[in-house]
Design a protein around this motif. Structure first.
Motif, PDB file in Angstrom:
ATOM      1  N   TYR A 125       0.876  -1.177   0.000  1.00 48.84           N
ATOM      2  CA  TYR A 125       0.000   0.000   0.000  1.00 48.84           C
ATOM      3  C   TYR A 125       0.912   1.225   0.000  1.00 48.84           C
ATOM      4  CZ  TYR A 125      -3.678  -3.248   1.319  1.00 48.84           C
ATOM      5  OH  TYR A 125      -4.569  -4.297   1.343  1.00 48.84           O
ATOM      6  N   ASP A 126       0.874   2.000  -1.071  1.00 47.78           N
ATOM      7  CA  ASP A 126       1.814   3.114  -1.178  1.00 47.78           C
ATOM      8  C   ASP A 126       1.146   4.438  -1.484  1.00 47.78           C
ATOM      9  OD1 ASP A 126       1.051   2.596  -3.762  1.00 47.78           O
ATOM     10  OD2 ASP A 126       3.072   2.338  -4.547  1.00 47.78           O
ATOM     11  N   TRP A 127      -0.145   4.479  -1.374  1.00 50.64           N
ATOM     12  CA  TRP A 127      -0.894   5.707  -1.626  1.00 50.64           C
ATOM     13  C   TRP A 127      -2.110   5.709  -0.713  1.00 50.64           C
ATOM     14  CZ3 TRP A 127      -5.909   6.509  -3.450  1.00 50.64           C
ATOM     15  CH2 TRP A 127      -6.205   7.814  -3.869  1.00 50.64           C
ATOM     16  N   VAL A 128      -2.385   6.842  -0.096  1.00 51.38           N
ATOM     17  CA  VAL A 128      -3.538   6.974   0.797  1.00 51.38           C
ATOM     18  C   VAL A 128      -4.241   8.281   0.461  1.00 51.38           C
ATOM     19  CG1 VAL A 128      -4.341   7.136   3.183  1.00 51.38           C
ATOM     20  CG2 VAL A 128      -2.349   5.725   2.647  1.00 51.38           C
ATOM     21  N   SER A 129      -5.562   8.212   0.377  1.00 48.82           N
ATOM     22  CA  SER A 129      -6.366   9.411   0.137  1.00 48.82           C
ATOM     23  C   SER A 129      -7.170   9.713   1.393  1.00 48.82           C
ATOM     24  CB  SER A 129      -7.312   9.171  -1.041  1.00 48.82           C
ATOM     25  OG  SER A 129      -8.216  10.240  -1.168  1.00 48.82           O
ATOM     26  N   VAL A 130      -7.211  10.989   1.757  1.00 47.12           N
ATOM     27  CA  VAL A 130      -8.009  11.447   2.887  1.00 47.12           C
ATOM     28  C   VAL A 130      -9.126  12.318   2.311  1.00 47.12           C
ATOM     29  CG1 VAL A 130      -8.025  12.767   5.039  1.00 47.12           C
ATOM     30  CG2 VAL A 130      -5.994  11.434   4.408  1.00 47.12           C
ATOM     31  N   ALA A 131     -10.372  11.902   2.506  1.00 46.68           N
ATOM     32  CA  ALA A 131     -11.515  12.661   1.982  1.00 46.68           C
ATOM     33  C   ALA A 131     -11.621  14.003   2.688  1.00 46.68           C
ATOM     34  CB  ALA A 131     -12.803  11.868   2.146  1.00 46.68           C
ATOM     35  N   GLU A 132     -11.873  15.033   1.915  1.00 43.91           N
ATOM     36  CA  GLU A 132     -11.951  16.379   2.467  1.00 43.91           C
ATOM     37  C   GLU A 132     -13.162  16.574   3.375  1.00 43.91           C
ATOM     38  OE1 GLU A 132     -11.469  20.696   0.522  1.00 43.91           O
ATOM     39  OE2 GLU A 132     -10.660  19.026  -0.638  1.00 43.91           O
ATOM     40  N   ASP A 133     -14.279  15.960   3.023  1.00 44.71           N
ATOM     41  CA  ASP A 133     -15.517  16.209   3.769  1.00 44.71           C
ATOM     42  C   ASP A 133     -15.585  15.487   5.110  1.00 44.71           C
ATOM     43  OD1 ASP A 133     -15.693  13.758   2.482  1.00 44.71           O
ATOM     44  OD2 ASP A 133     -17.803  13.992   1.914  1.00 44.71           O
ATOM     45  N   ASP A 134     -15.189  14.202   5.156  1.00 42.85           N
ATOM     46  CA  ASP A 134     -15.346  13.452   6.403  1.00 42.85           C
ATOM     47  C   ASP A 134     -14.041  12.817   6.908  1.00 42.85           C
ATOM     48  OD1 ASP A 134     -14.976  11.407   4.602  1.00 42.85           O
ATOM     49  OD2 ASP A 134     -16.852  10.372   5.061  1.00 42.85           O
ATOM     50  N   LEU A 135     -12.926  13.096   6.224  1.00 43.56           N
ATOM     51  CA  LEU A 135     -11.607  12.580   6.570  1.00 43.56           C
ATOM     52  C   LEU A 135     -11.514  11.053   6.511  1.00 43.56           C
ATOM     53  CD1 LEU A 135     -10.617  14.943   9.528  1.00 43.56           C
ATOM     54  CD2 LEU A 135     -10.077  15.191   7.102  1.00 43.56           C
ATOM     55  N   SER A 136     -12.434  10.409   5.789  1.00 47.00           N
ATOM     56  CA  SER A 136     -12.338   8.960   5.626  1.00 47.00           C
ATOM     57  C   SER A 136     -11.111   8.630   4.776  1.00 47.00           C
ATOM     58  CB  SER A 136     -13.607   8.398   4.984  1.00 47.00           C
ATOM     59  OG  SER A 136     -13.784   8.948   3.689  1.00 47.00           O
TER      60      SER A 136
END
Length: 126
Positions: free
Chosen positions: A21-32
């Protein structure tokens, strides 16, 4: 910022998982959080992760948040048995990450397991 958090998280997860796992996305609205794994064919929502990988993500998130929130301040980090569900390979990756992190901050890790002592570091039995 969110971009810094994503970069920190991705680096931590790549180190722990040996690059799986070499990429992570953090959602702007709920930080999921969403991970990306080429091995699994792209994005993987947190709900589809194994318990061990989820624990690795949450350890990575805690360490990344410390860096984002406190920056250069030398705040201590206290962890309560965060590595108990890691297999040996990922445990070794997590210990390397914690050792690197410990060059900038004091880390206190509580555990009832003795499996960490084989990786070096200072272990104090109470």
């Amino acid at each position: 910022s969110r971009e810094i958090l994503e970069r920190e998280l991705a680096g931590h997860m790549a180190g722990i998982t040996g690059g799986k796992y070499d990429w992570v996305s953090v959602a702007e609205d709920d930080l999921s959080l969403t991970l990306c794994s080429n091995e699994k064919g792209g994005q993987v929502p947190v709900g589809q992760l194994s318990k061990g990988t989820m624990d690795q993500l949450y350890l990575s998130a805690r360490l990344a948040l410390v860096n984002v929130l406190f920056g250069g301040k030398k705040t201590p980090v206290i962890l309560d048995d965060p590595l108990h569900s890691f297999d040996d390979n990922r445990l070794a990756g997590a210990v390397r990450l914690l050792d690197e992190f410990a060059t900038e901050r004091q880390i206190i890790l509580f555990t009832c397991h003795d499996r960490y002592s084989r990786f070096g570091g200072r272990v104090v039995r109470i």
